[in-house]
Enzyme design. Structure first.
Site, PDB file in Angstrom:
ATOM      1  N   TYR A  15     -53.326 -67.643  82.644  1.00  0.00           N
ATOM      2  CA  TYR A  15     -54.124 -68.815  83.007  1.00  0.00           C
ATOM      3  C   TYR A  15     -55.019 -69.298  81.871  1.00  0.00           C
ATOM      4  CZ  TYR A  15     -52.709 -67.563  87.741  1.00  0.00           C
ATOM      5  OH  TYR A  15     -51.982 -67.270  88.859  1.00  0.00           O
ATOM      6  N   PHE A  64     -60.509 -64.903  91.428  1.00  0.00           N
ATOM      7  CA  PHE A  64     -59.549 -65.999  91.521  1.00  0.00           C
ATOM      8  C   PHE A  64     -60.237 -67.217  92.142  1.00  0.00           C
ATOM      9  CE2 PHE A  64     -56.410 -62.660  90.828  1.00  0.00           C
ATOM     10  CZ  PHE A  64     -55.626 -63.279  89.857  1.00  0.00           C
ATOM     11  N   ASP A  91     -62.723 -78.182  86.975  1.00  0.00           N
ATOM     12  CA  ASP A  91     -61.822 -79.257  86.581  1.00  0.00           C
ATOM     13  C   ASP A  91     -61.789 -80.322  87.674  1.00  0.00           C
ATOM     14  OD1 ASP A  91     -60.489 -77.109  88.110  1.00  0.00           O
ATOM     15  OD2 ASP A  91     -58.754 -78.432  88.043  1.00  0.00           O
ATOM     16  N   ASN A 112     -60.189 -76.173  95.693  1.00  0.00           N
ATOM     17  CA  ASN A 112     -60.312 -74.964  96.521  1.00  0.00           C
ATOM     18  C   ASN A 112     -61.469 -74.058  96.111  1.00  0.00           C
ATOM     19  OD1 ASN A 112     -58.197 -75.600  98.269  1.00  0.00           O
ATOM     20  ND2 ASN A 112     -56.675 -74.802  96.848  1.00  0.00           N
TER      21      ASN A 112
END
Length: 195
Positions: A15, A64, A91, A112
């Site tokens: 990531y 996460f 973001d 999320n």
């Protein structure tokens, strides 16, 4: 006064450098400019920075993205930090690349990480700095887009944008969100328009 500055992202080398991890990248730039390093602690990597008379705790959650609220809630409670001294960096596909927008609260806008933070701290009234990553992807390809990397032309502009993001964080902590919003939200993108 202590502030919690949390950059959102996903852990793991796969990531690193992706659009979704821009929150981590902003904090890395802030830590580097402040001559400090992160250390692994409970629910994330943390670093402490002093900006004039303010103490900042930088947090990159290791939970996460979708469970970011666990780390935010834990460090707020541990360090006795009020919600009005929390800033979340994430973001935003609804902003063009490089545009930075500071807000005192509001909906998660489909993010999320922000949703989980609102759930865990039981409020949407926390400051967030949204980093525009653009949304030039076909329908149904949002996940591939946010987990993709910035192209070379955008990477070339990144140092200036990260420097602006660092200045926004400093202003938020030293002068408050209203002044930071007035100073930075009225500007156009801190990068030249894309051709």
């Amino acid at each position: 006064m202590k502030y919690l500055i949390c950059g959102l992202g996903n852990i793991g080398p796969e990531y690193q450098g992706t659009r979704h991890n821009i929150g981590f990248r902003v904090l890395d730039a802030f830590a580097e400019a402040s001559n400090t390093c992160f250390k692994t602690d409970r629910l994330g990597d943390v670093a402490e920075v002093r900006v004039k008379n303010q103490q900042l705790l930088l947090l990159k959650p290791s939970t996460f993205m979708n469970l970011s609220g666990n780390a935010v809630r834990y460090w707020m409670q541990k360090e006795h930090i009020n919600l009005d001294h929390v800033l979340i960096i994430c973001d935003d596909i609804n902003l063009p690349f490089g545009q930075l927008r500071l807000r005192p609260g509001g909906s998660a806008g489909g993010h999320n990480g922000l949703k989980d933070i609102a759930l865990k701290v039981e409020s949407e009234k926390y400051a967030r700095l949204r980093f525009g990553v653009g949304g030039d992807f076909p329908k149904g390809a949002q996940i591939d887009w946010v987990l993709g990397h910035f192209p070379a032309d955008q990477e070339a502009l990144m140092p200036e944008i990260l420097s602006t993001a660092t200045e926004i964080i400093r202003t938020f902590c030293l002068e408050g969100i209203a002044r930071a919003m007035n100073r930075f939200n009225t500007k156009n993108n801190p990068v030249p328009p894309q051709s």
